[in-house]
Design a protein around this motif. Structure first.
Motif, PDB file in Angstrom:
ATOM      1  N   GLU A   1       0.833  -1.202   0.000  1.00 21.45           N
ATOM      2  CA  GLU A   1       0.000   0.000   0.000  1.00 21.45           C
ATOM      3  C   GLU A   1       0.871   1.256   0.000  1.00 21.45           C
ATOM      4  N   TRP A   2       1.937   1.242   0.787  1.00 22.00           N
ATOM      5  CA  TRP A   2       2.838   2.386   0.839  1.00 22.00           C
ATOM      6  C   TRP A   2       3.517   2.624  -0.502  1.00 22.00           C
ATOM      7  N   THR A   3       3.827   1.540  -1.216  1.00 17.50           N
ATOM      8  CA  THR A   3       4.466   1.671  -2.521  1.00 17.50           C
ATOM      9  C   THR A   3       3.595   2.504  -3.447  1.00 17.50           C
ATOM     10  N   THR A   4       2.305   2.221  -3.449  1.00 18.85           N
ATOM     11  CA  THR A   4       1.382   2.975  -4.289  1.00 18.85           C
ATOM     12  C   THR A   4       1.334   4.434  -3.864  1.00 18.85           C
ATOM     13  N   GLU A   5       1.164   4.678  -2.578  1.00 19.65           N
ATOM     14  CA  GLU A   5       0.980   6.044  -2.092  1.00 19.65           C
ATOM     15  C   GLU A   5       2.258   6.886  -2.150  1.00 19.65           C
ATOM     16  N   LEU A   6       3.375   6.316  -1.756  1.00 18.33           N
ATOM     17  CA  LEU A   6       4.610   7.090  -1.680  1.00 18.33           C
ATOM     18  C   LEU A   6       5.352   7.185  -3.012  1.00 18.33           C
ATOM     19  N   LEU A   7       5.334   6.111  -3.770  1.00 21.82           N
ATOM     20  CA  LEU A   7       6.133   6.073  -4.990  1.00 21.82           C
ATOM     21  C   LEU A   7       5.300   6.182  -6.261  1.00 21.82           C
ATOM     22  N   HIS A   8       4.002   6.217  -6.113  1.00 20.32           N
ATOM     23  CA  HIS A   8       3.096   6.329  -7.247  1.00 20.32           C
ATOM     24  C   HIS A   8       3.286   5.199  -8.256  1.00 20.32           C
ATOM     25  N   VAL A   9       3.504   4.005  -7.732  1.00 21.37           N
ATOM     26  CA  VAL A   9       3.603   2.805  -8.553  1.00 21.37           C
ATOM     27  C   VAL A   9       2.329   1.995  -8.302  1.00 21.37           C
ATOM     28  N   PRO A  10       1.526   1.753  -9.335  1.00 21.76           N
ATOM     29  CA  PRO A  10       0.334   0.937  -9.122  1.00 21.76           C
ATOM     30  C   PRO A  10       0.724  -0.423  -8.536  1.00 21.76           C
ATOM     31  N   THR A  11       0.191  -0.707  -7.373  1.00 17.00           N
ATOM     32  CA  THR A  11       0.561  -1.914  -6.644  1.00 17.00           C
ATOM     33  C   THR A  11      -0.703  -2.580  -6.132  1.00 17.00           C
TER      34      THR A  11
END
Length: 120
Positions: free
Chosen positions: A92-102
Motif C-alpha cells: 500500500e505504501w508503494t502505491t501512495e509514496l512512490l506512485h507505482v500501481p501496486t
C-alpha cells in the motif's frame, strides 16, 4: 532461493522468494532486471513471497537488495503475492509514496496476479 523469470517478449518479471537467499540469487535478479529495462525501459513485477528463512540470507544478498532500490523508478506496476499481512501494508505504501500501481494478492491468487500485471 530467489527465482527470477521473465515472461517471454514482455517486461513482466516474476521474483519468487523462498528459503535462504544468496548474493548469487540477488545478482542474477539484478542482471535480469537490467536486461528487461534495456529492452523495454520499464518493468512490471510479480513478487511472490514464500517461506523465507531470514537466518539464511547472506549479508551480501542484503546489501545487493538495498542497492536494488534504484529499480523502483523503472517499475511500471507491482503485484505482491503473499499471505504475510505486513508485506501487504508495504505494498500500500508503494502505491501512495512512490506512485507505482501496486496490488496485493494472496498466494492462492497467483493466476489473478499475472492477469492483473498483464493488463494495459
Amino acid at each position: 532461493m530467489l527465482e527470477t523469470t521473465v515472461q517471454s517478449g514482455t517486461n513482466i518479471v516474476t521474483i519468487n522468494a523462498h528459503g535462504g537467499i544468496t548474493a548469487a540469487d540477488m545478482q542474477h535478479m539484478r542482471e535480469i532486471l537490467d536486461e528487461v529495462i534495456r529492452e523495454h525501459d520499464s518493468v512490471r513485477m510479480v513478487a511472490v513471497r514464500g517461506d523465507i528463512d531470514f537466518a539464511d540470507i547472506s549479508p551480501r544478498a542484503l546489501w545487493l537488495d538495498l542497492k536494488s532500490a534504484g529499480y523502483i523508478k523503472k517499475l511500471e506496476r507491482l503485484a505482491v503475492v503473499t499471505d504475510v499481512d505486513w508485506e501487504a501494508k508495504v505494498s500500500e505504501w508503494t502505491t501512495e509514496l512512490l506512485h507505482v500501481p501496486t496490488r496485493r494478492f494472496h498466494l492462492d491468487e497467483r493466476t489473478a496476479a499475472l492477469a492483473w500485471i498483464s493488463q494495459p
